[in-house]
Design an enzyme around this catalytic site. Structure first.
Site, PDB file in Angstrom:
ATOM      1  N   HIS A 173       2.121   1.827  -3.292  1.00 17.76           N
ATOM      2  CA  HIS A 173       1.344   2.889  -3.860  1.00 17.76           C
ATOM      3  C   HIS A 173       1.888   4.342  -3.891  1.00 17.76           C
ATOM      4  O   HIS A 173       1.077   5.245  -4.118  1.00 17.76           O
ATOM      5  CB  HIS A 173      -0.225   2.925  -3.049  1.00 17.76           C
ATOM      6  CG  HIS A 173      -0.895   1.545  -3.309  1.00 17.76           C
ATOM      7  ND1 HIS A 173      -2.150   1.116  -2.939  1.00 17.76           N
ATOM      8  CD2 HIS A 173      -0.371   0.269  -4.216  1.00 17.76           C
ATOM      9  CE1 HIS A 173      -2.499   0.038  -3.231  1.00 17.76           C
ATOM     10  NE2 HIS A 173      -1.631  -0.681  -3.852  1.00 17.76           N
ATOM     11  N   ASP A 204       1.094  -1.281  -0.067  1.00 17.77           N
ATOM     12  CA  ASP A 204      -0.081   0.034  -0.017  1.00 17.77           C
ATOM     13  C   ASP A 204       0.859   1.074  -0.009  1.00 17.77           C
ATOM     14  O   ASP A 204       1.997   1.290  -0.276  1.00 17.77           O
ATOM     15  CB  ASP A 204      -0.879   0.095   1.145  1.00 17.77           C
ATOM     16  CG  ASP A 204      -2.309   0.635   0.987  1.00 17.77           C
ATOM     17  OD1 ASP A 204      -2.232   1.890   0.504  1.00 17.77           O
ATOM     18  OD2 ASP A 204      -3.159  -0.018   1.145  1.00 17.77           O
TER      19      ASP A 204
END
Ligand SMILES: *[C@@H]1O[C@H](CO)[C@@H](O)[C@H](O)[C@H]1NC(C)=O
Length: 400
Positions: A248, A225
């Site tokens: 991310h 993430d």
């Protein structure tokens, strides 16, 4: 010797005895040191060391002088722990870790606990070295097969604390976020190594919220993430010399999920390499009413290597199944955001994407020396409700 001592004046004998007694309490250095092995911890990775660690903390905390807790090499299984500084006499506790702290591998043990290793209301804490292993694989497998799974525990949390240094810590395979900083002032995270596989859900690297004066430097972050995310109420944040990927990217947000929300201001992110990440430099807000804001952000010296969205502002975020927000505009006001010396490759054609609120357009966006390509072709830029200026070499051509 004995005859000489007999003729020393009493104060000198007392002094010698005091030095002798003090040095027998300490293992090294001038501060008292509490070795977790002395509190019954076993470095076999199987024996539950929770109580030993808490006892070592209690002893360090009761020390009037600054004190050190030492964790020797080896593996230490610990359950949920809260190290509270509320009643500490000590003005600064150092946790020096040469070993690995291991979470129970069964996610049912900690999966519903917010934070595995929690520091609350500390002042002058230092965490030096060490590895923490969240053993998240079982929970990720559960989440990736869409079973009913707990959220998972965050590995390390520092809450409501001031003047904290974390230097040289490695965090592996968290169940949920690796590190969270919440309600803090003057926090330095230096030389961090954070690692979880690309497909591990919600394993954000470092999440900061409601905090001021946070420095993150010289760190390698690979997760499933966000590498770093800044939530509501962050100010005076400095992130420098970071390698991010997989993951991310670095994100301001999500913001604006609440109507009343503190803003984010004075953020510098510089000298970051993003490798194969979903996003590079992102600002993300919910498309719904909020009084939040983002202002005074400098993104400087970033290298993008095959990043899907190198530069992105997304003010139309609306997660499915979390309440209605479609058709609404984000209330978060974004202003004074500079992108300077950002270069490399985009994995999609739109390398610069500003999708701002229709109610509160982004203002004061500055692009300076931005050069991003897409598969040896020109990349493109997209602007919706975004205003600002550009300077220097800009490729893709600015849409501001
Ligand atoms: C902005 O944040 C930096 C630390 O990142 C700090 O040194 C500086 O004083 C802050 N500026 C203002 C105006 O608060």
């Amino acid at each position: 010797m004995a005859t000489k001592i007999r003729f020393l004046p009493t104060p000198i004998i007392v002094l010698i005895l005091t030095i002798f007694l003090n040095s027998s309490l300490t293992q090294s250095g001038p501060t008292p040191t509490y070795n977790v092995l002395g509190f019954g911890a076993k470095s076999d990775g199987r024996s539950d060391c929770t109580k030993s660690f808490l006892s070592a903390w209690a002893a360090a905390c009761a020390s009037v002088q600054p004190s050190t807790i030492y964790v020797p090499p080896g593996r230490y299984l610990i359950g949920a722990v809260e190290f509270s500084g509320i009643a500490c006499k000590s003005s600064g506790i150092t946790l020096r870790i040469d070993g690995t702290l291991v979470a129970p591998s069964d996610y049912n043990v900690l999966g519903r606990i917010n934070t595995w290793i929690k520091f609350e209301r500390t002042n002058g804490l230092s965490i030096l070295g060490g590895t923490i292993d969240g053993q998240g694989a079982g929970l990720w497998a559960c989440k990736n097969t869409h079973k009913h799974c707990p959220r998972g525990t965050q590995s390390l949390g520092v809450y409501n604390s001031n003047n904290v240094l974390v230097n040289g810590l490695t965090s592996l395979n968290s169940q949920f976020f690796h590190i969270i900083i919440d309600g803090c002032n003057n926090i330095r995270l230096i030389g961090m190594t954070i690692s979880a596989p690309a497909e591990s859900p919600n394993t954000d690297g470092i999440h900061v919220q409601s905090s001021s004066g946070v420095t993150i430097m010289n760190s390698h972050i690979a997760t499933g993430d966000d590498c770093i995310s800044l939530g509501p109420g962050c100010s005076n944040v400095w992130a420098e010399s970071i390698n991010c990927g997989p993951g991310h990217g670095i994100s301001i947000g999500s913001l604006g999920s609440s109507v009343q929300e503190p803003g984010v201001q004075n953020v510098t992110v510089r000298t970051v390499t993003f490798t194969g990440t979903l996003n590079g430099l992102r600002i993300k807000t919910w498309a719904k009413p909020s009084n939040g804001f983002v202002r005074g952000v400098l993104f400087q010296h970033a290298t993008m290597v095959n990043v899907q969205n190198p530069i992105i502002i997304d003010q139309n975020y609306c997660a499915k199944g979390t309440g209605r927000c479609s058709g609404q505009a984000s209330g978060v006001r974004i202003s004074d955001v500079t992108y300077q010396d950002i270069h490399g490759t985009s994995a999609t054609q739109v390398a610069v994407d500003f999708d701002c609120s229709k109610k509160y357009p982004c203002s004061g966006i500055t692009l300076q020396d931005v050069h991003l390509s897409y598969q040896d072709q020109p990349a493109t830029a997209s602007c919706v409700n975004a205003g600002g200026t550009s300077a220097g070499l800009i490729d893709p051509r600015s849409c501001l």
